[in-house]
Write a protein that holds these residues in place. Structure first.
Motif, PDB file in Angstrom:
ATOM      1  N   THR A 315       0.847  -1.198   0.000  1.00 53.30           N
ATOM      2  CA  THR A 315       0.000   0.000   0.000  1.00 53.30           C
ATOM      3  C   THR A 315       0.877   1.240   0.000  1.00 53.30           C
ATOM      4  N   GLY A 316       0.323   2.327  -0.483  1.00 53.43           N
ATOM      5  CA  GLY A 316       1.043   3.585  -0.555  1.00 53.43           C
ATOM      6  C   GLY A 316       0.569   4.379  -1.752  1.00 53.43           C
ATOM      7  N   ASP A 317       1.233   5.502  -1.993  1.00 52.82           N
ATOM      8  CA  ASP A 317       0.921   6.312  -3.157  1.00 52.82           C
ATOM      9  C   ASP A 317       1.027   5.463  -4.420  1.00 52.82           C
ATOM     10  N   SER A 318       0.058   5.619  -5.333  1.00 50.38           N
ATOM     11  CA  SER A 318       0.010   4.783  -6.527  1.00 50.38           C
ATOM     12  C   SER A 318       1.290   4.866  -7.346  1.00 50.38           C
ATOM     13  N   GLU A 319       1.815   6.100  -7.513  1.00 53.60           N
ATOM     14  CA  GLU A 319       3.043   6.266  -8.295  1.00 53.60           C
ATOM     15  C   GLU A 319       4.225   5.608  -7.605  1.00 53.60           C
ATOM     16  N   GLU A 320       4.287   5.736  -6.294  1.00 54.67           N
ATOM     17  CA  GLU A 320       5.393   5.134  -5.538  1.00 54.67           C
ATOM     18  C   GLU A 320       5.306   3.607  -5.566  1.00 54.67           C
ATOM     19  N   THR A 321       4.088   3.081  -5.486  1.00 58.30           N
ATOM     20  CA  THR A 321       3.890   1.625  -5.570  1.00 58.30           C
ATOM     21  C   THR A 321       4.343   1.104  -6.931  1.00 58.30           C
ATOM     22  N   ASP A 322       4.006   1.844  -7.986  1.00 64.24           N
ATOM     23  CA  ASP A 322       4.424   1.427  -9.327  1.00 64.24           C
ATOM     24  C   ASP A 322       5.947   1.444  -9.456  1.00 64.24           C
ATOM     25  N   ARG A 323       6.580   2.432  -8.840  1.00 63.68           N
ATOM     26  CA  ARG A 323       8.047   2.506  -8.864  1.00 63.68           C
ATOM     27  C   ARG A 323       8.662   1.304  -8.140  1.00 63.68           C
ATOM     28  N   ALA A 324       8.055   0.916  -7.019  1.00 67.32           N
ATOM     29  CA  ALA A 324       8.546  -0.242  -6.270  1.00 67.32           C
ATOM     30  C   ALA A 324       8.419  -1.525  -7.107  1.00 67.32           C
ATOM     31  N   ILE A 325       7.289  -1.661  -7.799  1.00 65.36           N
ATOM     32  CA  ILE A 325       7.080  -2.841  -8.652  1.00 65.36           C
ATOM     33  C   ILE A 325       8.086  -2.851  -9.802  1.00 65.36           C
ATOM     34  N   ALA A 326       8.334  -1.685 -10.385  1.00 64.36           N
ATOM     35  CA  ALA A 326       9.318  -1.587 -11.469  1.00 64.36           C
ATOM     36  C   ALA A 326      10.707  -1.982 -10.975  1.00 64.36           C
ATOM     37  N   TYR A 327      11.016  -1.589  -9.732  1.00 67.96           N
ATOM     38  CA  TYR A 327      12.318  -1.958  -9.143  1.00 67.96           C
ATOM     39  C   TYR A 327      12.440  -3.480  -9.022  1.00 67.96           C
ATOM     40  N   ILE A 328      11.370  -4.130  -8.574  1.00 67.34           N
ATOM     41  CA  ILE A 328      11.389  -5.593  -8.447  1.00 67.34           C
ATOM     42  C   ILE A 328      11.636  -6.236  -9.806  1.00 67.34           C
TER      43      ILE A 328
END
Length: 341
Positions: A315-328
């Motif tokens: 959970t978190g800001d949508s843009e930040e969550t997408d960045r985390a997924i991109a990092y993975i």
């Protein structure tokens, strides 16, 4: 190498035909442990009995190290079977014979001189871990010990191939593991090709290099065990993988999280080999402003390395969550984003 082309077995009843094995093609490399898995009625036990012609095929060819088994005369087949050992679910020991006499039986049939026979039996007893039990009768042995006798007897004539038909199905889990460890040891020491029939994915996971999945007499999926665990394609294969990886629990966790949280994303992470030791969750928490809730995880070991799955709720800001997924996705960890989240 073992090459199987168009192998078929049809059983004819008064009313209809049953295709137990249906036009099956496989290649098994020399020295590998090859698993064949399927539910009851899939045709796997018929298949393994066709390899040494305990069942006569209705069609197709079986070639072991350039010798076509399906074309041999009965006399030639008897000699060739000495190079194809076989162990069974219910041991098939001679109850009136001791351990050493059971192991010696195929050597007697082969006409080996008594002194050589005795030396070979002692060698096999040590190999399978039965020292001190040479003079015991089958009724005095545990299930695991009986199967060790069966393995020693199957190895007596120095076979090139060992066929295992549900060899651990009658054993408890701890004894099963000890027998599987023995088969791995034998494979490494003797360079023996092992073909193993089972309905238990734990057995495949623990010792096999490659696996074929059978259903309705056909091979519906095959490949390296680790690849099959990572990317099961057929429903029957996914059911077998679930036996080991616990997807029933994962599905339950996903259902609960959907009921209780309306926001965020559910990620399913796949770790392979050295990646199972990667501190990915810690890195995500340090580098991104997201909250991570671990729902379910499991690591299991295969012959080709470790394989793990981890389900997390992010959970978190949508843009930040997408960045985390991109990092993975930039790492070698595979990630699935739950589409319903």
């Amino acid at each position: 190498m073992i090459t199987i082309k168009g192998l078929s077995k049809v059983f004819q009843s008064r009313d209809h035909q049953v295709k137990a094995v249906d036009n099956l093609d496989l290649t098994i490399e020399k020295g590998e442990i090859f698993g064949v898995i399927g539910y009851s009625g899939a045709g796997k036990s018929t298949f393994i009995r066709l390899l040494n012609r305990l069942e006569e095929p209705s069609g197709g060819q079986v070639t072991i190290e350039n010798q076509e088994i399906t074309g041999l005369s009965k006399k030639a087949l008897r000699l060739t079977r000495q190079e194809i050992g076989m162990i069974f679910q219910h041991f098939h020991l001679l109850w009136s014979r001791t351990v050493k006499d059971n192991i010696a039986f195929p050597l007697e049939i082969a006409g080996m001189p008594k002194e050589e026979r005795h030396a070979r039996v002692q060698e096999l007893i040590e190999l399978v871990g039965l020292s001190g039990r040479e003079n015991a009768y089958p009724s005095q042995l545990s299930g695991g010990q009986k199967q060790r006798v069966g393995i020693a007897r199957a190895l007596a004539n120095n076979p090139k191939v060992l066929l295992c038909d549900e060899a651990t199905s009658a054993l408890d889990p701890e004894t099963t593991d000890s027998i599987l460890d023995l088969l791995v040891d034998i494979n490494k020491k003797l360079g023996l090709t092992i073909i193993l029939i089972t309905h238990e994915m734990h057995v495949i996971r623990k010792i096999c290099h490659r696996v074929a999945v059978m259903e309705d007499g056909k091979v519906v999926e095959q490949g390296d065990v680790l690849d099959v665990f990572l990317h099961p394609e057929k429903p029957v294969t996914r059911k077998f993988v679930d036996q080991v990886m616990g997807d029933t629990e994962q599905a339950h966790s996903l259902e609960l999280i959907h009921q209780n949280y309306a926001s965020g994303k559910i990620l399913k992470l796949h770790f392979v080999g050295e990646n199972t030791n990667q501190a990915l969750i810690t890195e995500l928490a340090r580098n991104f402003t997201v909250d991570i809730n671990i729902l379910h995880g499991k690591i299991t070991q295969t012959q080709k390395g470790a394989y793990g799955t981890l389900i997390v709720h992010v959970t978190g800001d949508s843009e930040e969550t997408d960045r985390a997924i991109a990092y993975i996705k930039e790492t070698s960890v595979e990630v699935e984003v739950n589409p319903n989240a």
